[in-house]
Write a protein that holds these residues in place. Structure first.
Motif, mmCIF file in Angstrom:
data_model
loop_
_atom_site.group_PDB
_atom_site.id
_atom_site.type_symbol
_atom_site.label_atom_id
_atom_site.label_comp_id
_atom_site.label_asym_id
_atom_site.label_seq_id
_atom_site.Cartn_x
_atom_site.Cartn_y
_atom_site.Cartn_z
ATOM 1 N N PRO A 150 11.939 -8.090 15.006
ATOM 2 C CA PRO A 150 12.179 -9.536 15.025
ATOM 3 C C PRO A 150 11.118 -10.331 14.270
ATOM 4 C CG PRO A 150 12.586 -8.601 17.194
ATOM 5 C CD PRO A 150 12.000 -7.499 16.359
ATOM 6 N N GLY A 151 9.863 -9.867 14.326
ATOM 7 C CA GLY A 151 8.797 -10.541 13.593
ATOM 8 C C GLY A 151 8.273 -9.651 12.480
ATOM 9 N N GLU A 152 8.328 -10.132 11.237
ATOM 10 C CA GLU A 152 7.889 -9.301 10.116
ATOM 11 C C GLU A 152 6.401 -8.983 10.173
ATOM 12 O OE1 GLU A 152 9.000 -10.808 6.304
ATOM 13 O OE2 GLU A 152 10.965 -9.830 6.401
ATOM 14 N N SER A 153 5.632 -9.795 10.896
ATOM 15 C CA SER A 153 4.196 -9.541 10.970
ATOM 16 C C SER A 153 3.904 -8.188 11.621
ATOM 17 C CB SER A 153 3.500 -10.663 11.745
ATOM 18 O OG SER A 153 4.031 -10.779 13.058
ATOM 19 N N ARG A 154 4.736 -7.774 12.559
ATOM 20 C CA ARG A 154 4.546 -6.460 13.184
ATOM 21 C C ARG A 154 4.857 -5.347 12.186
ATOM 22 N NH1 ARG A 154 7.018 -5.506 18.917
ATOM 23 N NH2 ARG A 154 5.447 -3.862 18.816
ATOM 24 N N GLN A 155 5.786 -5.619 11.282
ATOM 25 C CA GLN A 155 6.114 -4.634 10.257
ATOM 26 C C GLN A 155 4.934 -4.414 9.311
ATOM 27 O OE1 GLN A 155 10.778 -6.151 10.156
ATOM 28 N NE2 GLN A 155 9.655 -5.967 8.255
ATOM 29 N N SER A 156 4.146 -5.459 9.088
ATOM 30 C CA SER A 156 2.980 -5.329 8.203
ATOM 31 C C SER A 156 2.013 -4.287 8.754
ATOM 32 C CB SER A 156 2.268 -6.678 8.059
ATOM 33 O OG SER A 156 3.110 -7.652 7.496
ATOM 34 N N PHE A 157 1.800 -4.316 10.068
ATOM 35 C CA PHE A 157 0.877 -3.356 10.668
ATOM 36 C C PHE A 157 1.439 -1.938 10.572
ATOM 37 C CE2 PHE A 157 -1.195 -0.930 14.009
ATOM 38 C CZ PHE A 157 -2.524 -1.282 13.824
ATOM 39 N N THR A 158 2.737 -1.786 10.844
ATOM 40 C CA THR A 158 3.355 -0.461 10.727
ATOM 41 C C THR A 158 3.214 0.075 9.310
ATOM 42 O OG1 THR A 158 4.977 -1.011 12.453
ATOM 43 C CG2 THR A 158 5.494 0.847 11.015
ATOM 44 N N LEU A 159 3.456 -0.779 8.326
ATOM 45 C CA LEU A 159 3.348 -0.377 6.926
ATOM 46 C C LEU A 159 1.953 0.160 6.615
ATOM 47 C CD1 LEU A 159 4.315 -0.284 3.960
ATOM 48 C CD2 LEU A 159 3.695 -2.708 3.789
ATOM 49 N N MET A 160 0.929 -0.574 7.028
ATOM 50 C CA MET A 160 -0.430 -0.158 6.705
ATOM 51 C C MET A 160 -0.901 1.010 7.571
ATOM 52 S SD MET A 160 -0.945 -1.816 4.115
ATOM 53 C CE MET A 160 -0.549 -3.315 3.231
ATOM 54 N N HIS A 161 -0.366 1.117 8.772
ATOM 55 C CA HIS A 161 -0.655 2.281 9.610
ATOM 56 C C HIS A 161 -0.149 3.551 8.914
ATOM 57 C CE1 HIS A 161 -1.007 4.423 13.578
ATOM 58 N NE2 HIS A 161 -0.062 5.169 13.020
ATOM 59 N N GLU A 162 1.081 3.493 8.417
ATOM 60 C CA GLU A 162 1.641 4.658 7.720
ATOM 61 C C GLU A 162 0.895 4.927 6.415
ATOM 62 O OE1 GLU A 162 3.602 6.599 9.192
ATOM 63 O OE2 GLU A 162 4.052 5.265 10.867
ATOM 64 N N LEU A 163 0.499 3.872 5.725
ATOM 65 C CA LEU A 163 -0.290 4.058 4.504
ATOM 66 C C LEU A 163 -1.605 4.758 4.832
ATOM 67 C CD1 LEU A 163 -0.496 3.480 1.441
ATOM 68 C CD2 LEU A 163 -1.654 1.329 2.038
ATOM 69 N N GLY A 164 -2.168 4.433 5.981
ATOM 70 C CA GLY A 164 -3.395 5.097 6.408
ATOM 71 C C GLY A 164 -3.208 6.596 6.561
ATOM 72 N N HIS A 165 -2.094 7.000 7.161
ATOM 73 C CA HIS A 165 -1.829 8.437 7.291
ATOM 74 C C HIS A 165 -1.749 9.103 5.919
ATOM 75 C CE1 HIS A 165 -1.411 8.826 11.563
ATOM 76 N NE2 HIS A 165 -0.419 7.961 11.657
#
Length: 383
Positions: free
Chosen positions: A205-220
């Motif tokens: 529902p909030g794209e801001s939460r998607q930003s964290f998921t994106l960078m979390h996966e980039l970290g992996h």
């Protein structure tokens, strides 16, 4: 119509077990009479070629897969990346497993088209050297590598990652083969590949939460050079690689310098007011209030008690209107939303260069109608 006699029942049974469906469920979802599948399992001719093709499409396999003799070799059917994710979370639903395989096929299509185009302007994945760096330093290095500005949202983060040779897919918010179901705890996954990694982010529902998921996966991908699949628990983990991916994402999205713009003296007494207190920063940085609060907690500017109070307030149930389908007027833009700009441009460039037919382009773009493919071309041309 003539029935095929050489269908391998062992392979049908394996597919049902792998997908986690019964024979009856398979029949219902594939649109084939259950009695016909029962004949196949009994070693009798039960399916016409068209029915076999339906079955193959349902399981995401080729028709010849079911005609080959002998048992299934899982090492040949599932990629190492798929097996990594399945081993991380053995409880993965059949739907998520099917989505992972679908993503892998899209990546293979992209790489094939990229090779045919031989376009030097298409980005290639060349990750920065993070060896020996602590997490804050690694995040600073990657932020520079991505060329991020101070003001961002999910789309600018996504474009920055894609510009570095990765593919970023986003699930649909409504029911369909590209959806991660609302009730699923999975928030995203990444498929490591030295040539072209892929990140998949669940629409929220909030794209801001998607930003964290994106960078979390980039970290992996950058820190651990491995595939990963993550749910709610992983995003709050304080152990191992998940802790590192969380810290990396936090520092990348909210560097220490950003925290200077936050005035502690203005912090409300009640946690319910924290989002309003941080509204300016949340909008500018494209992150949730929780990400900022975690960073403040990290540097000792917020107590654990205040953070936990915010979590308790935020976790209160909120009625969210579920999407029932994309707007027909914007159907032509749906592939860009799901597969990202790099993938869509590559398909359209291949079509324009006559490396693929219009029908193939339609298939690669989530079975867009031909008129929608043309409309998508006009959209990219700015017409």
């Amino acid at each position: 119509m003539e029935r095929i006699q050489s269908i391998n029942p062992e392979r049908l049974a394996w597919c049902c077990a792998d997908r986690g469906v019964t024979l009856a469920q398979c029949a219902a979802e594939a649109g084939i009479a259950a009695a016909n599948l029962e004949k196949v399992m009994a070693g009798e001719p039960g399916l016409t070629f068209n029915q076999l093709r339906k079955l193959a499409d349902f399981f995401g396999r080729g028709v010849l897969f079911f005609l080959e003799p002998g048992p299934v070799d899982e090492a040949q059917v599932h990629t190492p990346q798929f097996r990594t994710l399945a081993n991380q979370k053995p409880e993965l639903s059949a739907r998520i497993k099917a989505l992972i395989e679908r993503v892998e096929k899209q990546r293979a299509i992209f790489l094939s088209l990229r090779e045919e185009l031989d376009d030097a302007n298409l980005p290639r994945f060349a990750p920065p050297d993070l060896a020996g760096l602590d997490l804050p330093a690694a995040a600073r290095t990657v932020r520079q590598w991505l060329g991020l500005r101070d003001t961002n949202d999910f789309e600018t983060y996504r474009l920055a990652v894609e510009a570095r040779g990765l593919l970023v897919f986003q699930s649909n918010g409504y029911n369909g083969k590209w959806q991660i179901a609302k009730e699923s705890p999975i928030l995203g996954f990444s498929l490591y590949d030295p040539e072209c990694p892929v990140i998949v982010v669940k629409k929220q529902p909030g794209e801001s939460r998607q930003s964290f998921t994106l960078m979390h996966e980039l970290g992996h991908l950058l820190l651990h050079k491995t595939s990963s699949i993550d749910d709610d628990r992983d995003m709050y983990s304080h152990e191992g690689m998940e802790r590192e991916a969380n810290a990396f994402a936090g520092h990348l999205l909210v560097p220490d310098a950003f925290l200077k713009s936050i005035h502690d003296a203005e912090r409300p007494a009640e946690a319910a007011g924290f989002d309003d207190w941080l509204a300016e920063q949340r909008k500018a940085w494209g992150v949730s209030g929780e990400v900022i609060l975690l960073r403040l907690l990290d540097v000792g500017r917020l107590s654990r008690r205040d953070y936990d109070a915010y979590r308790a307030w935020r976790d209160q149930p909120v009625l969210v209107k579920e999407e029932v389908g994309g707007s027909r007027a914007y159907r032509h833009r749906e592939p860009k939303h799901v597969f990202g700009d790099t993938f869509v441009r590559t398909v359209l460039d291949a079509l324009n260069a006559r490396h693929i037919t219009l029908a193939k382009a339609s298939t690669y773009l989530d079975n867009l109608k031909i008129k929608d493919v043309h409309q998508l071309e006009r959209f990219y041309a700015g017409v």
